[in-house]
Design an enzyme around this catalytic site. Structure first.
Site, PDB file in Angstrom:
ATOM      1  N   LYS A  77      30.400  32.822  11.754  1.00  0.00           N
ATOM      2  CA  LYS A  77      31.402  32.928  12.821  1.00  0.00           C
ATOM      3  C   LYS A  77      32.734  33.350  12.222  1.00  0.00           C
ATOM      4  CE  LYS A  77      33.317  30.066  16.599  1.00  0.00           C
ATOM      5  NZ  LYS A  77      33.349  28.692  17.166  1.00  0.00           N
ATOM      6  N   SER A 152      32.292  28.555  22.105  1.00  0.00           N
ATOM      7  CA  SER A 152      32.942  29.730  21.584  1.00  0.00           C
ATOM      8  C   SER A 152      32.113  30.466  20.526  1.00  0.00           C
ATOM      9  CB  SER A 152      34.283  29.343  20.965  1.00  0.00           C
ATOM     10  OG  SER A 152      34.095  28.459  19.878  1.00  0.00           O
ATOM     11  N   SER A 176      31.023  24.007  21.020  1.00  0.00           N
ATOM     12  CA  SER A 176      30.845  25.434  20.733  1.00  0.00           C
ATOM     13  C   SER A 176      29.681  25.817  19.841  1.00  0.00           C
ATOM     14  CB  SER A 176      32.115  26.002  20.130  1.00  0.00           C
ATOM     15  OG  SER A 176      33.033  26.216  21.151  1.00  0.00           O
TER      16      SER A 176
HETATM   17  N1  GLN Z   1      34.876  24.982  25.388  1.00  0.00           N
HETATM   18  C1  GLN Z   1      35.659  24.100  24.584  1.00  0.00           C
HETATM   19  C2  GLN Z   1      37.073  24.618  24.469  1.00  0.00           C
HETATM   20  O1  GLN Z   1      37.350  25.612  25.013  1.00  0.00           O
HETATM   21  C3  GLN Z   1      35.044  23.912  23.230  1.00  0.00           C
HETATM   22  C4  GLN Z   1      35.356  24.971  22.262  1.00  0.00           C
HETATM   23  C5  GLN Z   1      34.861  24.691  20.887  1.00  0.00           C
HETATM   24  O2  GLN Z   1      34.035  23.806  20.672  1.00  0.00           O
HETATM   25  N2  GLN Z   1      35.389  25.422  19.929  1.00  0.00           N
HETATM   26  O3  GLN Z   1      37.901  24.022  23.866  1.00  0.00           O
END
Ligand code: GLN
Length: 489
Positions: A77, A152, A176
């Site tokens: 990532k 994400s 995420s």
């Molecule tokens: N959807 C969550 C956010 O927007 C989690 C994102 C993540 O785990 N990086 O913060």
């Protein structure tokens, strides 16, 4: 060589036995990337030349069986720094950033002979649940190209589902790793907070962030965790707990007859997508047939999780992202008249809309006069949420929940409705607030929409071994998923 057939472990075995060369493996995955990438847009950078060069060197020196990832191509990532390779966080702010050091996770992968084959797309600075917040392009779900892959780490999950590599690395601040894994029909493991070093993981919510593997087999996830876990003196929050050989350790938990599984009544409520509900009921029956005992438990503070998470994560994000000021590195505006003007324009032009929203809200909840009402309160509720889990674990070994209340949604369906998007994190954020490990596993395709359904097992801190053991067992009992439908033809 048809790369869709092989796990990371299998690839390494084939190299060690002399059946294939590392270079052939790398070329086969590069070819697969070429065939699929135009459909899914999962990657931000393909490390073609370096990967081939490394593969040739490895072939020259002969296979080294002491290396756990020898010759396995791995996608990372873009939130993790990679030496000499762009690491953009899918943000204009870091578009031209080429780090001079590897994240500890990346360093460990390389040390064990893993090959970084590409960097994957993501929501900008890991803020989002659909990968639509990438400043560069949205990634598409390999099962249905009109739908999101989750986020994400949507690039990593889509890439692994499409067999662009057998293994990718994601990060999980509020879901995420697990949610995109569920949306793409692959396995996603979020380790206990502190299990894996955060050095070189570009910070979003420092008290919540954790890197982990996304794979197509549970054993690959176990192998990866054994490689990336462990104390790192460059991250003071990394845990000194010894790292077991998870592949071996998990064998102890494969007999489900002695396992008690808690089903939190706050998670299993009406409102779940009917496909998820139905697949879950089938899965409960399977668990019972295998001898597991299923009991109802309660996690009473669940309803506060999303609000608590978003207050804490935005507060931390506003502080972490203060470093992007146009002075030291990253994007700088072209036309500033004086210093303050330079800060304002740099940040307004360099950050996308969602990132700016979170910085503003995060600054607000930390401001004098509101700190006690929001941030401090959220920190207190966070403790209650964690305590719910610890209490529950006195009655059961693991907890089983949905990963997301919905199946993968359509591109653009939720992007203009941030609250709906945030609410979908209801089942994943409590673990980050509590520091607990969780694994998302595919349990089949829905009957109506024919999209993957993922469920989540949760264990006490540092008990990834139990999660992996149970997941490996049920993986052996479930029918494997077909090739993602969006990639056919
Ligand atoms: N959807 C969550 C956010 O927007 C989690 C994102 C993540 O785990 N990086 O913060």
């Amino acid at each position: 060589m048809d790369v869709r057939k092989y796990s990371g472990i299998k690839i390494r075995d084939m190299i060690l036995s002399g059946e294939v060369k590392v270079e052939e493996v790398v070329n086969a995955y590069l070819k697969r990337i070429e065939e699929t990438e135009g459909k899914i847009d999962a990657l931000l950078y393909i490390n073609k030349h370096e990967a081939i060069e490394i593969a040739r060197d490895m072939d020259k020196n002969g296979p080294d069986p002491s290396k756990k990832l020898w010759g396995i191509p791995i996608v990372i990532k873009d939130v993790l720094t990679t030496k000499g390779i762009p690491s953009t966080c899918a943000s204009k702010m870091l578009e031209n950033f080429i780090p001079f050091y590897d994240a500890e996770v990346v360093r460990r992968i390389k040390e064990q002979g893993g090959i970084i084959i590409a960097k994957s797309n993501m929501d900008e600075f890991a803020m989002g649940s659909s990968t639509e917040n990438s400043a560069f392009k949205p990634t598409k779900n390999p099962w249905d190209l009109d739908r999101v892959p989750g986020g994400s780490s949507g690039g990593s999950a889509a890439s692994t589902a499409a067999s662009q590599s057998p293994i990718s690395i994601g990060t999980d601040t509020g879901g995420s790793i697990r949610q995109p894994a569920a949306f793409c029909g692959v396995i996603g493991l979020k380790p206990t907070y502190g299990r894996v070093s955060r050095f070189g993981l570009i910070a979003y919510g420092s008290s919540l962030d954790q890197a982990g593997p996304i794979t197509r087999t549970v054993k690959d996830a176990a192998l990866m965790l054994s490689v990336i876990a462990g104390k790192d003196k460059k991250d003071s929050t990394s845990s000194p707990n010894p790292v077991p050989d998870y592949l071996q350790e998990m064998e102890k938990y494969k007999d489900l007859k002695s396992i008690k599984i808690g089903l939190p009544k706050e998670y299993w409520q009406e409102g779940l997508d009917p496909d998820i509900q139905k697949k879950s009921e089938e899965f409960f029956r399977l668990l019972k047939e295998l001898g597991a005992e299923l009991i109802e438990i309660s996690l009473p503070h669940t309803k506060y999780a999303v609000a608590t998470y978003y207050i804490i994560v935005m507060a931390e994000a506003s502080s972490n992202l203060a470093r992007y000021d146009g002075v030291r590195y990253g994007y700088r505006t072209k036309d500033a008249e004086e210093l303050i003007d330079m800060y304002v324009k740099t940040r307004s032009e360099g950050f996308g809309f969602e990132v700016q929203r979170r910085i503003i809200l995060g600054t607000y909840v930390l401001s004098a006069g509101y700190y006690d009402a929001y941030y401090k309160k959220a920190a207190q509720v966070r403790r209650l949420i964690r305590q719910d889990f610890l209490d529950a674990f006195s009655n059961c070994d693991v907890i089983l929940t949905p990963v997301s209340p919905t199946l993968p949604f359509k591109l653009k369906e939720k992007i203009h409705d941030p609250l709906t998007m945030y609410l979908a994190d209801i089942f994943t954020t409590p673990l980050n607030l509590s520091g607990l490990p969780g694994i998302s596993i595919p349990v089949g395709l829905g009957d109506n929409l024919k999209l993957p359904v993922g469920l989540q097992f949760i264990a006490p801190p540092f008990r990834e071994d139990i999660l992996l053991g149970i997941a490996d067992r049920v993986e052996g009992e479930l029918d494997p998923l077909p090739e993602p439908f969006g990639l056919k033809s």
